[in-house]
Design a protein around this motif. Structure first.
Motif: not given
Length: 192
Positions: A159, A163, A185, A188, A192
């Motif tokens: 990630k 980024e 995405q 990510q 979560k």
């Protein structure tokens, strides 16, 4: 410049000397980078001797891994300096190949258009549909070399890397950035 001979020489070295645990930084990766560099170069209008130097750099760019990961770009430059004279490359051409190779060193800092193309080709997979397939090889290689503890650390590392990454060429920005953002995405969502 005898590009075909240079390609044959480095391919033989990679096939015989790369350690087996390099499941990502393998001959397959090198071939993938060469193909990506050629594709990007075509779109960017690179041809002739410049294309030959670029593709030569692509073949040699990770050859230093035969001596280890640390400082492999510099070792790749040394390998190029050792073998390219026998393939008809001049000192100036070899210096240019070395400069292009160094554009792949992290953080990537290409000095010119050819370096930008190789930097983008080296990380072309970040913006492709096969990202997660190729990504598994890098994960496995880092696990095998003790540089990674597990998937949660890996997902965060990926990630952060995605980024912070930007393509340099217009070709890669147009063709790879949209899928790279989708891949980000997906990573990510795993965190979560």
């Amino acid at each position: 410049m005898d590009y075909q001979r240079a390609q044959k020489v480095i391919l033989e070295i990679l096939e015989s000397d790369l350690p087996d645990y390099l499941v990502y930084h393998s001959v397959a990766h090198t071939k993938d980078v060469v193909e990506a560099a050629a594709r990007i170069a075509r779109t960017e209008g690179v041809e002739g001797d410049e294309l030959t130097l670029l593709l030569t750099a692509a073949w040699f760019h990770d050859s230093g891994y035969i001596f280890g990961a640390s400082g492999h770009e510099l070792m790749s430059c040394e390998i190029a300096a050792r073998y390219l004279p026998d393939c008809g490359y001049t000192p100036g051409q070899i210096a240019k190949v070395q400069e292009i190779i160094m554009a792949t060193r992290m953080p990537q800092t290409p000095k010119d258009h050819l370096g930008a193309i190789l930097a983008d080709a080296d990380l072309d997979y970040l913006g492709r549909d096969d990202f997660f397939t190729i990504d598994k090889y890098l994960y496995r290689e880092l696990k095998l070399t003790g540089q990674l503890s597990g998937e949660s650390e890996w997902n965060k590392m990926q990630k952060d890397f995605l980024e912070g990454h930007s393509y340099f060429t217009e070709t890669s920005k147009l063709r790879r950035r949209p899928q790279k953002l989708k891949n980000l995405q997906m990573i990510q969502s795993l965190i979560k």
